[in-house]
Structure formats: C-alpha cells, structure tokens
Design a protein around this motif. Structure first.
Motif, short mmCIF file in Angstrom:
data_model
loop_
_atom_site.label_atom_id
_atom_site.label_comp_id
_atom_site.label_asym_id
_atom_site.label_seq_id
_atom_site.Cartn_x
_atom_site.Cartn_y
_atom_site.Cartn_z
N ASP A 1 0.85 -1.19 0.00
CA ASP A 1 0.00 0.00 0.00
C ASP A 1 0.88 1.25 0.00
O ASP A 1 2.07 1.18 0.32
CB ASP A 1 -0.89 0.05 1.24
CG ASP A 1 -1.94 -1.06 1.27
OD1 ASP A 1 -2.05 -1.79 0.26
OD2 ASP A 1 -2.62 -1.20 2.30
N SER B 1 -6.71 0.48 0.12
CA SER B 1 -5.78 -0.51 -0.40
C SER B 1 -6.40 -1.30 -1.54
O SER B 1 -7.56 -1.73 -1.47
CB SER B 1 -5.37 -1.48 0.72
OG SER B 1 -4.61 -2.54 0.19
N ARG C 1 -9.26 2.72 -5.70
CA ARG C 1 -8.28 2.01 -4.88
C ARG C 1 -6.91 2.16 -5.54
O ARG C 1 -6.80 2.33 -6.74
CB ARG C 1 -8.63 0.53 -4.76
CG ARG C 1 -9.95 0.27 -4.03
CD ARG C 1 -9.83 0.59 -2.55
NE ARG C 1 -11.05 0.26 -1.82
CZ ARG C 1 -12.08 1.08 -1.67
NH1 ARG C 1 -12.02 2.29 -2.22
NH2 ARG C 1 -13.14 0.73 -0.99
N GLY D 1 -2.34 1.27 -4.98
CA GLY D 1 -1.26 0.60 -4.26
C GLY D 1 -0.08 0.44 -5.19
O GLY D 1 0.03 1.13 -6.20
#
Length: 267
Positions: free
Chosen positions: A62, A82, A118, A120
């Motif tokens: 992350d 994440s 999201r 990461g």
C-alpha cells in the motif's frame, strides 16, 4: 590529487548506474477502470539485463499520500483504500536467465458493491539464496531482498463520474528561485475517486485587463485528501496591480473552481 579524486567519483557514479540497471520493468504505472464485479488484466514485462540467472519476486504493498503529494509505503491491506485484496499477480515468483524476459499478468477485480478508487503498488525484487551459515535468523528461508522497482497501480470504476474538488487558500510563499514568485494553494478532493487535476495560474492587470496565463501544475488528487501545491510565476510582469487566480480544472464535464488574491508588481 584532485583529478584522481574526481575520477573515483565518476567511476562510482557509473558503477551505480550499471548496477541499477540489472533488470528492467515496463510499464511502471497501471491504470485500471473496471466496473464493480468486472475483471481487468494488464501485462508487465520484466527483463534480466545481468550476466547471471536471477530469481524475481513480486509482492503488493500500500501507499499513502501526504499533504505535500509524497508517497509513503505501507504494508499490504493496511490502508483504507488498499487495492491489495482486489489484485492478483501471475506469476509472482520466477527465474530469468541472462538477457531473458518474462511477462507477468496483473489483474484487478473490484467487488460488486464498490465503485470507489483504490490504489497501491507492486514491488519487483531480485532475490539471492544464501547458505544457512550466511543467513540472518530474521530472514525467512535464507532469502535477502535486493533493491526494488515499484509498479504503481490505480483503479477507478469507469461508471463512477461523481467528481468533486475545490481549491482555496491561495497565498504567496518564499521563493527558492530569484527569477520567480511562488504561491501555494490547497486542493481538496471531495469525491470517492481519484481525480486528475490541472491548476492554472492567471495574472490579470486590474488597470488594463491584460491577462498572463502560466503552464499548469498537473497531479492526481486522492479521495477525501487535501494536498498543498506550489505555483510559480516568472518575474517580469509590467508594474501594476494584478488579480491573481489559481484555477482548478479536473474534468471536461464539471465547472472550473478557483481562488484569487491581489498582488502588487513593483518596478
């Protein structure tokens, strides 16, 4: 003596550049736009440029964004947004002969009830097996992790068009360049998705109405995140009083946002 010292420095720089290019990863940024419940895949190519056989391992992680726009890496599945649990990597571990390459498939599948953004990263590392005697007791299976390359991964459902952001707090700050005046502003993402932003600085002479527009600052703004940006204006405007505006453009289908202040330009 000085020449010899400089030669050593240049040698070390050259050596570090060679070592840093033992392997190559492309691309290093992946943008997904899968709708809820939909799966999308992209391919990453990894090349071994060294003269030795290498083992590669890929793992998800992350990252968080600071108010200054810097990335801070965190363990996988430890942050609110994440992408790690939506992500699959195949293969995640493999060997490559010298000058060989391998394609890796990265897939994202958001759940059926989530259309937010999201993000990461995927770390690509080479590993080096060590003997039991050499291994540190803290390292699993005697593997030590080498320097890494990070692949940034972003997902925003293409069906989510609910963009909302604002810009405010325009003010002058000390400049680190004698040929420029620097200003800061705060951009806040009020939506649940990543927004690509452009901020233009426009100076309008309040006597003549002549405008001067400067190249935009571009960046990604993250959901519910506040980010400080720096805007630079070259010195050299004619003497006068100016209305200075920072204009935020974050999509063709939304209204522009702006913040303004008055500045004086002396001789």
């Amino acid at each position: 003596m000085k020449v010899k010292f400089l030669s050593i420095i240049f040698f070390l720089i050259s050596l570090s550049q060679v070592l840093a290019q033992d392997f190559e990863v492309a691309p290093v940024t992946l943008y997904f736009n899968a709708n809820p419940g939909e799966s999308q895949s992209k391919v990453v190519t990894i090349k071994n440029h060294s003269s030795e056989k290498k083992s590669f391992i890929l793992s998800s992680t992350d990252f968080e964004i600071t108010t200054d726009g810097e990335k801070r890496y965190r363990p996988a599945n430890s942050t609110k947004n994440s992408i790690a649990s939506w992500l699959s990597i195949s293969p995640a571990f493999f060997d490559l002969e010298p000058n060989a390459e391998r394609q890796v498939t990265v897939s994202v599948q958001p759940p059926t009830d989530d259309d937010g953004s999201r993000w990461g990263a995927i770390f690509v590392r080479t590993t080096e097996e060590k003997t039991t005697f050499e291994s540190d007791a803290k390292l699993s299976a005697g593997i030590t992790i080498s320097p890494r390359i990070a692949i940034q991964v972003y997902q925003t459902a293409k069906s989510n068009k609910n963009l909302k952001a604002k810009i405010d707090q325009l003010r002058e700050i000390p400049s680190e360049d004698s040929t420029e005046r620097w200003f800061s502003a705060i951009v806040t993402n009020l939506s649940d998705i990543i927004i690509h932003c452009k901020v233009f600085l426009i100076a309008s002479n309040m006597q003549t109405a002549k405008e001067h527009q400067y190249p935009p600052v571009q960046f990604d703004s993250y959901p519910k995140n506040t980010q400080k940006i720096i805007l630079k204006m070259p010195k050299g405007l004619p003497k006068g009083t100016y209305a200075l505006a920072a204009v935020l453009d974050y999509g063709s289908n939304v209204n522009l946002e702006g913040t303004q202040m008055v500045i004086q330009v002396p001789k």
